[in-house]
Design a protein around this motif. Structure first.
Motif, PDB file in Angstrom:
ATOM      1  N   GLY A 107       0.790  -1.224   0.000  1.00 53.51           N
ATOM      2  CA  GLY A 107       0.000   0.000   0.000  1.00 53.51           C
ATOM      3  C   GLY A 107       0.819   1.269   0.000  1.00 53.51           C
ATOM      4  O   GLY A 107       0.280   2.369  -0.077  1.00 53.51           O
TER       5      GLY A 107
ATOM      6  N   ASN B  98       0.552   4.151  -4.416  1.00 55.83           N
ATOM      7  CA  ASN B  98      -0.690   3.906  -5.139  1.00 55.83           C
ATOM      8  C   ASN B  98      -0.357   3.618  -6.597  1.00 55.83           C
ATOM      9  O   ASN B  98       0.122   4.478  -7.327  1.00 55.83           O
ATOM     10  N   ARG B  99      -0.591   2.384  -7.012  1.00 52.78           N
ATOM     11  CA  ARG B  99      -0.155   1.980  -8.347  1.00 52.78           C
ATOM     12  C   ARG B  99      -0.930   2.684  -9.451  1.00 52.78           C
ATOM     13  O   ARG B  99      -0.437   2.877 -10.543  1.00 52.78           O
ATOM     14  N   GLU B 100      -2.180   3.021  -9.168  1.00 58.93           N
ATOM     15  CA  GLU B 100      -2.968   3.677 -10.229  1.00 58.93           C
ATOM     16  C   GLU B 100      -2.482   5.091 -10.498  1.00 58.93           C
ATOM     17  O   GLU B 100      -2.433   5.549 -11.633  1.00 58.93           O
TER      18      GLU B 100
END
Lengths: 377, 406
Positions: free
Chosen positions: B52, B55-57
């Protein structure tokens, strides 16, 4: 494969069951954590990340994870490849199979087995072949005839008769473990009997790996005569009697303390088979049995040294005096050893007296004073 | 080991003694003796991994994100193919190893007659079938594919029996008779020191003002710490053992080699050398290996070259998969090291001078032993620290053990 079989036997495994099912699997690349995490998703005890309690690292708090188990399709047992019906047998018929000079015999009764053993004295009795295969592959043993020891169901019983524990020699170690666990948990089992069951369970827990225990037999372990057998010290300390059968010679019994004649040499003729092991159960709560094993790692490893000790104490005034003290060790000599002189010298000595402990140390050091390295196989 | 075994024997009894006292509540025992006497069981493991942090997005950059292994899904579902998953080739033969059973000896004779008489045995290959110049490989040009005159470690490849099946090959290999004239072997670094058995690669790396007298002239403001240590070797234990499938393409004298290697171009280059053909006639392929860890960086050649030479001799595809026990014996492991150090420090703990002598056990051939020593020299000894005066001297022990590698 380990996990597939675990799910077949137990569709709702505990975390402990899962880890135990893997004790014979080695990982060299990734590490065990992600592997175990994957399988823990099958356990009702596990939360989505595979941890069974809050670990304080943000787990379950809605933060992003690499894998979200809720995205997975649920396990559907109807999609399993069914176990081939032809391979499930409930009526065992004896048969002989022969190809390329190799013969496989499946005698299903004790009398057939004894007859076959007389006719083929060189044949190897196979349970899981965890030892014979090693002899064939690495020691160039050229065996041609084999019997399936697991096909004779009469040899698998475990029972308590007249304060004695009897174990049939073709019981697999996994079955032995579950029987002993059941006996230990049973309300009808006498408390002091459990001491022996627990000693057996202590060393069976770390005996090879689950995959080997599923097939390896008790008799195979005794007959192999490994000096670091994890079970033989328990049998030796408890003065087990081996019942041996042959078609011509009938029944004879040998104390296991006299069964090992040298490195992997046993008192068993070619036409004979091991039928059962019989041991006295502890007579009262003053008789205690414990077993020990030290290996380089706990699971799936052979012992460096193992041992089993049995003591019976009698209370005189405020003293606990030794009535008998049986010490047996593996890994210290070419065979499992029993140390009779300890019993002779310390009968009547007081348990808990530091001077007695020191004298036992001195005696032990004198008895196991080898000057060369002992083979660990 | 004998001392350890005796210690164990006594400690088991000690535990028993106190466990009985505890169980029967025998009085007058100091309570501290009853602590930690029961078996220590490993608890069920707990784990979590936190993805976490980033944030990959929102973050299109790969850095800081965790991505599944490219072939992870194939590997976990059994789709991934390893070398020995390649189907049997038309006319394929299998190899049985004939290995040295002496650590150091002259080969007096090799007799494969009994092996060749076994039904299913196709051929036997040894150094006699190869031009001596083509029998050489390795970074030090000191390795032989098949031992010719002298065996230099226990497990050295002398020949291969080629047969129609694995079991026949293995069985027949055991029938090959080798006569030896034993020579004196050297195994350990200490034995190498005693016999002055080293490769001609003694190097010294030095900075500042340092010599032997640095450590004898010690005033009241400095201290000298000195000692020695040994580090044992380590088997790489890749789960997929070494292996090779060599397929001769007879049309234009070409070869396709599948090798479980970390170094396809080296296998290609060395195969071309031993076959005596240009490298463009050799195609070396591998989809994936089941672990290497350095163990397949150069030693995969050993297996691949023997296999491809066998393929050349019989003109048929040859498969060679090394069993675990053989793999551990024939191929090198990580190096055992021996080190002596002297460290001069000021009383307030600052480094003044550091003198280190390192020896590794290279084994019977050079292979990557020098590269490994360089690693120790440049990265290992001073690590992240600045030593104003430093001297590192190193030697590679030449011994009669397997050729240790990366």
């Amino acid at each position: 494969m380990s996990f597939y079989s675990l799910l077949k036997i137990n569709p709702t495994p505990s975390m402990h069951d899962i880890e135990e099912a893997f004790d014979g699997n080695l990982c060299r690349c990734t590490g065990y954590r992600p592997i175990l995490d994957t399988f823990k998703s099958f356990s009702a005890e596990a939360t989505s990340c595979g941890s069974n309690d809050s670990c304080g690292s943000g787990c379950g708090s809605g933060e992003k994870k690499l894998v979200d188990f809720t995205e997975f399709k649920p396990y559907d047992p109807t999609l399993d490849v069914p176990f081939p019906k032809d391979l499930i047998r409930d009526d065992f018929q004896p048969f002989i199979m022969s190809k390329n000079g190799i013969t496989w015999l499946e005698p299903t009764s004790l009398s057939d087995l004894l007859k076959a053993k007389r006719l083929f004295p060189d044949a190897r009795l196979i349970g899981g072949s965890s030892e014979v295969s090693i002899e064939m592959k690495f020691k160039a043993a050229n065996y041609l005839t084999f019997f399936n020891a697991l096909s004779v169901k009469d040899l698998e019983d475990i029972r308590v008769v007249d304060d004695k524990l009897e174990i049939g020699c073709s019981i697999t170690l996994t079955d032995l473990i579950s029987e002993l666990k059941e006996m230990t948990a049973s309300k009808s089992t006498l408390e002091h009997h459990k001491s022996l069951y627990q000693a057996l369970l202590a060393n069976l827990k770390y005996f090879a790996s689950r995959q080997v225990r599923n097939f390896a037999t008790l008799g195979g372990n005794i007959a192999t005569g490994s000096p670091i057998s994890d079970l033989n010290p328990i049998f030796m300390a408890n003065d087990a009697l081996l019942t041996i059968l042959s078609e011509n010679g009938g029944t004879r019994t040998v104390p296991i303390r006299k069964f090992y004649l040298g490195y992997r040499k046993i008192d068993l003729k070619p036409d004979e088979i091991l039928l059962k092991v019989t041991m006295d159960l502890p007579k009262n709560e003053m008789e205690i049995v414990k077993a020990y094993k030290q290996a380089k790692r706990k699971e799936d490893d052979i012992a460096i040294v193992n041992g089993c000790f049995r003591v019976r104490l009698v209370k005189e005034a405020s003293d606990y005096k030794i009535d008998c003290l049986d010490l047996s060790y593996g890994g210290l000599a070419p065979t499992t050893i029993y140390l009779p002189s300890i019993n002779d010298k310390f009968r009547g000595a007081v348990w808990g007296n530091d001077q007695v402990l020191k004298s036992i140390y001195d005696e032990l050091l004198a008895l196991i004073n080898f000057s060369y390295s002992v083979s660990s196989l | 080991m004998p001392t350890y075994r005796r210690t164990l024997a006594l400690s088991f009894f000690t535990r028993f003694w106190y466990q009985v006292i505890k169980q029967l509540k025998i009085p007058n025992c100091p309570p501290e003796n009853l602590h930690n006497i029961d078996e220590i069981e490993r608890a069920v493991s707990k784990s979590s991994q936190d993805f976490g942090a980033i944030n990959r997005e929102e973050n299109s950059d790969l850095i800081g994100t965790t991505n599944p292994h490219l072939s992870g899904l194939n590997q976990t579902t059994g789709v991934a193919k390893y070398l020995d998953d390649i189907p049997k080739q038309q006319g394929e033969v299998y190899t049985g190893f004939v290995l040295s059973t002496k650590p150091h000896a002259i080969i007096k004779s090799i007799n494969a007659a009994k092996a060749l008489a076994v039904p299913g045995v196709v051929d036997f290959i040894s150094s006699k079938d190869i031009d001596p110049k083509k029998n050489i490989f390795g970074l030090g040009h000191d390795d032989e594919v098949f031992a010719s005159r002298v065996v230099r470690y226990n497990g050295q490849l002398i020949g291969l029996v080629l047969a129609e099946s694995r079991s026949i090959a293995r069985y027949a290999a055991g029938l090959v008779e080798i006569e030896y004239e034993p020579l004196k072997p050297i195994f350990t670094i200490r034995e190498a020191i005693e016999n002055n058995s080293f490769y001609d690669l003694n190097r010294e790396l030095k900075r500042g003002d340092i010599d032997d007298s640095t450590f004898t002239n010690v005033d009241e403001n400095s201290v000298v710490i000195e000692g020695e240590m040994e580090v044992g070797g380590q088997e790489h234990f890749y789960l997929e053992t070494h292996g090779c499938l060599a397929i001769p393409k007879l049309e234009d004298n070409e070869y396709v080699i599948y090798s479980s290697t970390q170094n396809v171009s080296e296998v290609q280059k060395e195969a071309a050398h031993v076959l005596g053909i240009p490298a463009n006639r050799v195609v070396c392929k591998i989809k994936r290996i089941g672990g290497g860890f350095g163990g397949k960086e150069t030693r995969a050649s050993y297996v691949a070259l023997a296999t491809v030479l066998a393929a050349k001799k019989v003109g048929r595809p040859v498969r060679c998969i090394v069993d675990r026990d053989v793999d551990m014996v024939i191929t090198g492991a990580r190096h055992p090291f021996y080190g002596k150090y002297k460290l001069k420090l000021s009383k307030d703990g600052k480094f003044q001078a550091y003198d280190v002598e390192l020896i590794n056990n290279a084994g019977y051939s050079l292979d990557l032993s020098w590269a490994v020593m360089e690693g120790a020299l440049f990265r290992g000894v001073d690590n992240v620290y600045m030593f104003p005066n430093i001297r590192i001297r190193c030697k590679l022990a030449k011994t009669n053990v397997t050729s240790n590698t990366a």
